[in-house]
Structures are given as structure tokens and as C-alpha cells.
Design a protein around this motif. Structure first.
Motif, short mmCIF file in Angstrom:
data_model
loop_
_atom_site.label_atom_id
_atom_site.label_comp_id
_atom_site.label_asym_id
_atom_site.label_seq_id
_atom_site.Cartn_x
_atom_site.Cartn_y
_atom_site.Cartn_z
N SER A 170 3.08 -14.05 3.38
CA SER A 170 4.25 -13.25 3.69
C SER A 170 5.23 -13.29 2.52
O SER A 170 5.27 -14.26 1.77
CB SER A 170 4.93 -13.77 4.96
N VAL A 171 5.97 -12.21 2.38
CA VAL A 171 7.01 -12.14 1.36
C VAL A 171 8.34 -11.95 2.05
O VAL A 171 8.44 -11.22 3.04
CB VAL A 171 6.75 -10.99 0.35
N LYS A 172 9.34 -12.64 1.58
CA LYS A 172 10.67 -12.55 2.17
C LYS A 172 11.54 -11.61 1.34
O LYS A 172 11.66 -11.77 0.13
CB LYS A 172 11.30 -13.95 2.24
N LEU A 173 12.11 -10.65 2.01
CA LEU A 173 12.98 -9.67 1.37
C LEU A 173 14.33 -9.68 2.07
O LEU A 173 14.40 -9.90 3.28
CB LEU A 173 12.36 -8.27 1.46
N LYS A 231 2.65 -0.42 -6.74
CA LYS A 231 3.35 -0.10 -5.49
C LYS A 231 2.61 0.95 -4.66
O LYS A 231 2.74 0.98 -3.45
CB LYS A 231 4.77 0.38 -5.79
N ARG A 232 1.80 1.78 -5.31
CA ARG A 232 1.05 2.81 -4.57
C ARG A 232 -0.10 2.24 -3.77
O ARG A 232 -0.65 2.91 -2.91
CB ARG A 232 0.54 3.87 -5.54
N LYS A 233 -0.48 1.00 -4.04
CA LYS A 233 -1.57 0.38 -3.31
C LYS A 233 -1.10 -0.33 -2.05
O LYS A 233 -1.90 -0.81 -1.27
CB LYS A 233 -2.31 -0.61 -4.22
N ILE A 234 0.22 -0.41 -1.85
CA ILE A 234 0.77 -1.04 -0.66
C ILE A 234 1.04 0.04 0.37
O ILE A 234 1.83 0.96 0.14
CB ILE A 234 2.06 -1.82 -1.00
N VAL A 264 13.51 -0.70 3.04
CA VAL A 264 12.75 -1.56 2.14
C VAL A 264 11.51 -0.77 1.72
O VAL A 264 10.79 -0.25 2.56
CB VAL A 264 12.36 -2.88 2.83
N THR A 265 11.26 -0.68 0.42
CA THR A 265 10.17 0.14 -0.08
C THR A 265 8.99 -0.71 -0.56
O THR A 265 9.12 -1.92 -0.72
CB THR A 265 10.65 1.01 -1.27
N SER A 266 7.89 -0.05 -0.80
CA SER A 266 6.71 -0.74 -1.31
C SER A 266 6.95 -1.29 -2.71
O SER A 266 6.35 -2.29 -3.11
CB SER A 266 5.49 0.18 -1.29
N LYS A 267 7.84 -0.67 -3.46
CA LYS A 267 8.18 -1.15 -4.80
C LYS A 267 8.81 -2.53 -4.71
O LYS A 267 8.48 -3.44 -5.49
CB LYS A 267 9.14 -0.18 -5.48
N GLU A 268 9.73 -2.72 -3.76
CA GLU A 268 10.37 -4.01 -3.58
C GLU A 268 9.37 -5.07 -3.14
O GLU A 268 9.43 -6.22 -3.59
CB GLU A 268 11.50 -3.91 -2.55
N ILE A 269 8.44 -4.69 -2.29
CA ILE A 269 7.40 -5.62 -1.84
C ILE A 269 6.52 -6.02 -3.01
O ILE A 269 6.18 -7.18 -3.18
CB ILE A 269 6.57 -4.99 -0.69
N ALA A 270 6.15 -5.05 -3.86
CA ALA A 270 5.31 -5.34 -5.03
C ALA A 270 6.03 -6.29 -5.99
O ALA A 270 5.42 -7.21 -6.54
CB ALA A 270 4.93 -4.05 -5.75
N GLU A 271 7.34 -6.07 -6.20
CA GLU A 271 8.11 -6.95 -7.08
C GLU A 271 8.16 -8.37 -6.53
O GLU A 271 8.06 -9.35 -7.27
CB GLU A 271 9.52 -6.40 -7.27
N GLU A 272 8.33 -8.50 -5.21
CA GLU A 272 8.40 -9.82 -4.59
C GLU A 272 7.04 -10.52 -4.64
O GLU A 272 6.96 -11.73 -4.84
CB GLU A 272 8.90 -9.71 -3.14
#
Length: 149
Positions: free
Chosen positions: A76-79, A112-115, A93-101
Motif C-alpha cells: 500500500s502507498v500512503k497519500l 502512470k499510464r500503467k496504473i 488523487v491521480t495515478s501520477k501521484e500514486i506512481a510518484e509515491e
């Protein structure tokens, strides 16, 4: 005459294919325009080596995707996001932020396109996301969204 194509030719074949064409077509059209070369022993060896290199590259990409999937599957990733009065997030919250985390937390570079998000993340909570790493290889991660203080 057998020739190996050096470029895609509409109606004849794709680059790297071995095709059979008439002698006149090869001599008068394909060879002068450097669209093909004669299928001699050297050309056949180059064709074989190119096919092996392509297969090796694909296999190494699959292996890397499997390792990445094992590394992040179930994690899990915390945002954190700012919220208004009703507990609603400003924006989403976008997939870009998830990828960065993911990159920051697990040292994994994911585009980010793979999320794939099932729905827009516009509220606090835990969301399940799918990461498609390669065809047939994917991992599930959880995005935990909390309030920024």
C-alpha cells in the motif's frame, strides 16, 4: 528469387521478412531503392540473429515485470490530500501521484499510464488499484488516502 526486406513494403511484407519475389521485381525495384537484399547465407544469419535478439529482449522485459510485480503486489502507498469542510478532497488523487509515491517508497519506476484506477479518488479511504506491468502480468496495490494536516 528469395530476398530479405529492409523496409515495410505494402503488398509484399514487413521489414525483416524473407519473401519470394520475381527476379525482375527484385533487380529493378527492390535492390536499387535499397528496400531489400538478396537472401544469401550472411543475410539469413543476420535475420536469425535479429530474431534471437528480439526474443531475448522480450523475455528480459517479462522477467523484469515479474520481479516488479512480486515486489509491489499487495503493498500500500500512503497519500495525503487537502480537504474542505465536508471531508471532500480538493480535486482528486491521480495515478501520477500514486506512481510518484511508489517510486519514493519502493524504488520502483512505473509509468502512470500503467496504473488503472477503478474510479476517481475524491474522498479519504483505501482504494484498490491495478498496475499492468506487461501483457498478462499485473499487480494489485492499495492507495490509502489521508488528510493533510
Amino acid at each position: 528469387m528469395k530476398v530479405v526486406l529492409l523496409e515495410d513494403i505494402k503488398g509484399s511484407g514487413k521489414k525483416g521478412e524473407l519473401i519470394n519475389v520475381s527476379d525482375g521485381y527484385a533487380r529493378n525495384y527492390l535492390f536499387p531503392r535499397k528496400l531489400a537484399k538478396e537472401a544469401n547465407a550472411q543475410a539469413m544469419n543476420e535475420l536469425k540473429n535479429a530474431a534471437e535478439a528480439k526474443a531475448f529482449k522480450i523475455q528480459s522485459e517479462i522477467d523484469a515485470a515479474k520481479q516488479t510485480a512480486e515486489k509491489i503486489d499487495g503493498k500500500s502507498v500512503k497519500l495525503y490530500a487537502k480537504a474542505g469542510q465536508g471531508g471532500k478532497i480538493f480535486g482528486s488523487v491521480t495515478s501520477k501521484e500514486i506512481a510518484e509515491e511508489l517510486k519514493r517508497s519502493y524504488k520502483v519506476n512505473i509509468d502512470k499510464r500503467k496504473i488503472i484506477l477503478n474510479a476517481d479518488i475524491k474522498a479519504f479511504g483505501t482504494y484498490e488499484c491495478e498496475v499492468k506491468l506487461h501483457s498478462g502480468i499485473s499487480a494489485k496495490i492499495f492507495a490509502v488516502v489521508g488528510e493533510k494536516e
